[in-house]
Structures are given as C-alpha cells and as structure tokens.
Design an enzyme around this catalytic site. Structure first.
Site, mmCIF file in Angstrom:
data_model
loop_
_atom_site.group_PDB
_atom_site.id
_atom_site.type_symbol
_atom_site.label_atom_id
_atom_site.label_comp_id
_atom_site.label_asym_id
_atom_site.label_seq_id
_atom_site.Cartn_x
_atom_site.Cartn_y
_atom_site.Cartn_z
ATOM 1 N N HIS A 21 0.810 -1.219 0.000
ATOM 2 C CA HIS A 21 0.000 0.000 0.000
ATOM 3 C C HIS A 21 0.846 1.273 0.000
ATOM 4 O O HIS A 21 0.311 2.380 -0.106
ATOM 5 C CB HIS A 21 -0.989 -0.008 1.178
ATOM 6 C CG HIS A 21 -0.382 0.274 2.517
ATOM 7 N ND1 HIS A 21 -0.031 -0.722 3.391
ATOM 8 C CD2 HIS A 21 -0.093 1.432 3.142
ATOM 9 C CE1 HIS A 21 0.449 -0.191 4.496
ATOM 10 N NE2 HIS A 21 0.434 1.119 4.367
ATOM 11 N N SER A 38 4.438 2.552 7.958
ATOM 12 C CA SER A 38 4.082 1.442 7.066
ATOM 13 C C SER A 38 5.256 1.021 6.197
ATOM 14 O O SER A 38 6.028 1.849 5.708
ATOM 15 C CB SER A 38 2.923 1.856 6.163
ATOM 16 O OG SER A 38 1.730 1.988 6.888
ATOM 17 N N ASP A 43 0.103 -7.771 1.926
ATOM 18 C CA ASP A 43 0.527 -6.368 1.792
ATOM 19 C C ASP A 43 2.047 -6.284 1.696
ATOM 20 O O ASP A 43 2.728 -5.817 2.612
ATOM 21 C CB ASP A 43 -0.001 -5.585 2.996
ATOM 22 C CG ASP A 43 0.181 -4.079 2.841
ATOM 23 O OD1 ASP A 43 0.411 -3.621 1.707
ATOM 24 O OD2 ASP A 43 0.080 -3.379 3.868
#
Length: 652
Positions: free
Chosen positions: A430, A591, A475
C-alpha cells in the site's frame, strides 16, 4: 569599529560609515585583455601594469557520478576565475536529502565573508566542513534563520540530468566571481577623503538620518523601501556618485546614479554645503526582497558610469561603446568574470558598506518525544519519500491541521522499508503505486532524514498479486533501485548492510517475545477513525527527524483477527504485536518499515508494518506481514525485476 576599509561613525544618532576611497591598482598582461585601452577608444593611452587576481577554488565530491563530474569540470575549466584545487572555497556535492540534486556549498572560513552572525545565538566560530554545514541545518530553526547566521547556505542546482543544470551552475559560479572581482576594486590604502552613506526606511528630512539598528548593524526590514543618501567630501561639483548593491545571491542591483550636488534634499546648511556634496535615491527607493547580507558599493568618479555595464555577464566580450575609460574598463572586466584589473589615470573612489535586510527570527524547533533507534539500525532501515525539490527543512504550501507549518521533509515522507541487499528494498504494497512510481525515491544509510544518507531513484517495483484482495491480503512489495556505484561505496564504508529475513527457528515468535518496530511515522496517539493529522488532544501531528523505535510484545494472532478491521488478512501470514498499554505503537508513516527481533545478538527481519486501528491505543495490537512466509515470493520478485528494465509488476 572597523569593517574592511570602512570607519563607522554615528551621524546625528544614526549609524553611518565614513569610507576612505583612494583607488588601488590591480593588473596582468594586457595582450589578452578585451578591455585594453587601445582596443576600445582613441583616448590617450594610459599606463597599464597588469596582474592576475587569485582565482576561486572548488572541490568536486567523490560521490558525484563520473559523467556528472566530467560535465561539471568542463564548466569550471571554461571560467578564468575558477579552478579545481586544494584548499577550496566551494565544494560541489550531491544533495544528501535528494541525491539526484547537486549542491554548490561555500566552505566557511575559506571565502572572504568573515562577518559575525547577525544573531549571536547562531554564531559558529571557526571553519566548517560540508558535513558540519549539513549537520548545522539539521536543526529546523537554523534553516528558517539561516540568513542571520554566519554559516553558508548550500545552493541547490537541481537535477544533474536536467538541461538547465549546467547553465545554472555556470550562472552561480559567475555571480560568486563577479562579486569577488567587484569587491577587489574597493579602495584599500589610507583614510583620506571619504563618504558617509545613510540607509533608512524613512525619507531623511532636515538634519536626521533615521536608520534602524537595534542589533548594532546597518539594517533595513525585508520588503520595505530603502532610501540611500550619500554625503561625500571626496566629490567635486563635476563629480558623479553611483551606488550599487550586491544581493546575498550575487545579483547586481543599481541603486542610484547622479551628479553630486551641493544641496541635500529637505536640508540646506551653508557650512555643510561648503564641506560636502550629496546624492540620493529618494525619488526611487529600492526594496530588499531577500533577507541577509548585502554589499553596498559607493563609487565617486569624474564621469558618469554607463548603466549598461551592470547588465554585462560572463562571455559577453568587449563593449567599446560603454567600457570607455579606465574605471569603466575595470568594472566591465569584473562584470564578465575576468581576473584582470588595471591601474588607470584619473580619480575614482570605490568603497563598500555592509547592509543587512532583516526578517523575523523565530525560536527553536519542536522536540519529539520518543526513543532514538540505535545507530546500527540505519544500515538497513529505508525511507520512501517523494521529494519536494526544495530544502528539507524549508516550508512550502499551506499550513497543516492546527495551523502548523509542516517542514518539507514531513510532507515528502511516505513509508519505511528494509534493505535486503543487491539494490532491493522490501516494503508494504500500500506504500507504492504505478502512478506514483516515477516520483518515488528511497533513502538509505541514515537515522536523520533531513540531512544524512543517500537517496536513490526507483527502477522497478513488484507487488504481490494478493495485495488488494478482500481476504488473504498480502501487503508486500519489492523495490529495485536504479543501479549506482554509491550502493557499493556505502556497503564498503559500513553504512549499509542487508538485514536477513528470519528463517527456520529464527522465525519462531513465542507469545510475549520482544520485537522492535522502527520508523519516522507520526508520534502522537490517534483514536480509531480519528483525523490522522491531529492527535487525540487536537494537536498537529509531526514526523520526527531522527529514527525512532518502540519495543512491542508478540500477541496471539487471535487477538488481531478478533478485530473486524483485520479480517482481510490470513492468520498464518501475519504477526500480531502491541504494547498492551497506550503509547507504544507503529503509526501512519511507519508502514512498510521493519519489525525486527534480536536472535543471538543478531537482528533479523520478522515483519513488515502493515495495518493498525488508530495509533497507541490500549490493548489494540497492530498487524505486521510475517516476513518468513514471503521468502519464496521475494525470490520470485527479485528474479522478475532482474529480467526487466523497469516498470510496475504484479508477481504471484
């Protein structure tokens, strides 16, 4: 007080400078001089004894790409006032914030700028290396108040591959040498007749010369009209007075040019009329649009100076129609960057005064609470960012939430990542996209994302084919960096090392075992569903400059899968980790970064930061992709990216 060849005195309650201005000779062989007297006019020949002025020296960083260094060298070699050599005045280096950009950095203590800092709190004594200068500007408040310090500011020349890069380099070199050459014409012997220059932000009336100077300097607020009044006892009624300014970035700005007159504007005194002559720009004040130091040159001459001279630039050659007498020829030589000057018949006085254009000087920057990550973590920790093309510690755009100005480095930061070696970086899917790939860069080898490390362009990206699935989401993404010899150099220097993905028994994560997350993400707690840019108290969120870490505990996977927000993930492919109490957690901006564990004194990669519910909430663990479950995919993605030249790819 003495500044160069200026003696400053108080004139009716205001600071002004009495300047001694006998002309000093400068010279070299006249044969190759385009402004030699017999090549420009039919006036009687003057005695010319020529010599060279010392050149400015520059050093090229070893970190420059060979092709870039060769192109830069060609520009320097084409300029007579510059040379590449030891004891440099300037250095040309890659921008540590954005390595594709090249910086021209003045070396403190090597140029002719020996003034103290305008703000004593920003005073730095002694010389400074390029590394010292970068470290100085790592403090956000220093960037905002750079003009008031005595620390040189690096000049960003832009992309080395851009067609405007070499012209921009040449223009900056020309401006620096033009300034040096013009200041070399300043009178330097004795204190005979002189001039006083009043600089004010009001029209000087009667016998006053209002000039603000609470800091003890000649100061004018930036963007305010500035009035210049010259009072000279070296001028005659047939003399001419010219004033020009050299701005902080080396531009030449004409201020006034007029015949000397006996009467000062708004004031007439028979005694002063007999002793002094005047000139001013009261009908056309100038604004100083850039904060910092200005050099003001006052020239008293027998003849008017042709204003076209101030528009001359490097390589323009001889202009006999307006480089006529000895003074104009020397000014022309200086404006085109020639390292020649001559002694000439006739009288002319040239003097310099220092002026500061002032701006608001704010306080120090914020301090982020948190635990600094160890130095060794920076060897594999990566930052994904989209550079804004400006200083990382500058501000641009609109205010953020809470009416706080965010720094460029905060706005450009995207995600974290882990360096796996051989030019590959593992991150979260992402964090990347096909549309944003061309603007994405990766920084390696630093804990401080405002000044350190090296940045690399992205060549290609692979994402897992399940990266957007509504169940069993993976992810995970792999980035291949554009090949660069700097990768090998960083590894040889010990600044870069691959972190291994935990395998076999190393990948075991018993409940309660300690794992560590690191990153430059937001530092305030956020309630579930809350505004990511404001913390729970409504304060603006900030990104830290230095890499932070948080120690977490491994939790049963069932604690994560119990939350509906985590239903997209497969229990066998994630690590569930949290602190149990509020405060320690990954957050937005972390992230893609590493979750590591120490096994027998060695750090191994066990997870990739992926998802959370708010930040720093009680009994709300976060989800991390379990790195060991994706080693096969990583190997397939590496193989794919080695075969292709570039692009965005989906790998199953």
């Amino acid at each position: 007080m003495m500044i160069g060849s200026m003696a400053c005195m108080l004139v009716i309650g205001a600071m002004a400078c009495m300047v001694s201005m006998p002309f000093a000779a400068r010279s070299q062989d006249q044969a190759s001089d385009p402004f030699a007297a017999d090549t420009l006019s039919s006036e009687p020949p003057v005695r010319v004894e020529m010599r060279t002025t010392a050149p400015l020296r520059v050093r090229l960083s070893e970190d420059l790409e060979p092709d870039d260094a060769a192109a830069i060298r060609s520009v320097i070699d084409a300029r007579p006032g510059w040379e590449i050599g030891a004891r440099p005045h300037y250095e040309i280096v890659p921008n540590p914030e954005f390595f594709e950009h090249i910086l021209l950095v003045p070396i403190k203590g090597m140029t002719d700028d020996t003034l103290s800092a305008f703000d004593p709190a920003l005073q730095k004594l002694g010389p400074m290396s390029v590394e010292d200068i970068f470290e100085y500007y790592a403090e956000p408040s220093h960037e905002a108040r750079a003009w008031a310090s005595n620390v040189p500011q690096p000049i960003d020349l832009g992309f080395a591959s851009h067609p405007d890069f070499l012209p921009a380099l040449g223009q900056n070199l020309d401006r620096f040498y033009r300034r040096k050459a013009l200041l070399a014409l300043e009178s330097s012997r004795g204190y005979g007749n002189g001039s006083a220059v009043c600089i004010s932000v009001e029209t000087p009336l009667d016998d006053t010369c209002p000039m603000p100077g609470p800091d003890g300097w000649n100061t004018v607020p930036v963007d305010r009209p500035a009035y210049f009044t010259v009072r000279s006892n070296s001028a005659r009624l047939d003399s001419f007075i010219t004033v020009v300014m050299i701005t902080p970035n080396g531009e030449i700005v004409p201020v006034l040019a007029q015949p000397a007159r006996a009467q000062r504007y708004g004031y007439f005194d028979p005694e002063e009329q007999s002793r002094y002559l005047f000139a001013d720009n009261l009908d056309a004040p100038v604004s100083l649009g850039q904060p910092g130091r200005y050099d003001v040159l006052t020239i008293v001459s027998d003849e008017p100076i042709d204003p076209r001279i101030w528009r001359l630039r490097q390589g323009m050659g001889a202009h006999g129609e307006f480089c006529r007498n000895g003074l104009e020829r020397n000014l022309c030589r200086a404006m085109i960057g020639s390292n020649l000057a001559s002694e000439y018949s006739g009288s002319a006085n040239i003097a310099r005064q220092i002026l500061w254009a002032t701006a608001y000087r704010g306080g120090t920057g914020y301090v982020t609470n948190g635990t600094l990550a160890e130095l060794g973590v920076s060897r594999w920790q990566a930052q994904l960012f989209t550079p804004r093309g400006r200083s990382p510690l500058g501000r641009s755009g609109r205010r953020g939430p809470g009416l706080v100005w965010l720094y460029n480095f905060e706005k450009s930061h995207k995600c974290g990542g882990s360096y796996l070696g051989d030019g590959f970086v593992l991150t979260a899917a992402h964090c990347v996209s096909k549309a944003g790939m061309k603007d994405l860069y990766v920084r390696l080898g630093t804990r401080n994302i405002t000044t350190g490390g090296n940045s690399f362009a992205v060549q290609s990206i692979a994402v897992h084919n399940r990266s957007k699935w509504s169940s069993q989401r993976a992810d995970v993404a792999l980035i291949k960096l554009r090949p660069s010899r700097r990768l090998a150099t960083l590894q040889q220097q010990g600044k870069l090392a691959a972190i291994p993905i935990a395998q076999g028994r190393m990948s075991a994560l018993p409940r309660g075992s300690t794992v560590t997350v690191t990153g430059w993400g937001l530092t305030g707690a956020i309630a579930p569903g809350g505004d990511a840019m404001l913390d729970q108290e409504g304060n603006a969120q900030r990104n830290p400059r230095h890499l932070l870490k948080a120690n977490l505990s491994v939790r049963p996977t069932s604690e994560c899968t119990a939350f509906s927000s985590y239903r997209f993930f497969s229990a066998g492919e994630v690590v569930c980790a949290g602190s149990g109490t509020a405060g320690r957690d990954a957050c937005f901006g972390d992230s893609g970064g590493p979750l590591t564990r120490s096994v027998r004194g060695r750090r191994v990669l066990v997870g990739i930061v992926s998802a959370g519910i708010g930040c720093g909430q009680d009994n709300t663990p976060g989800v991390y992709m379990r790195a060991s479950r994706f080693t096969g995919w990583v190997n397939r993605a590496k193989s794919k990216l080695r075969r292709v030249q570039s692009g965005f790819h989906v790998v199953s």
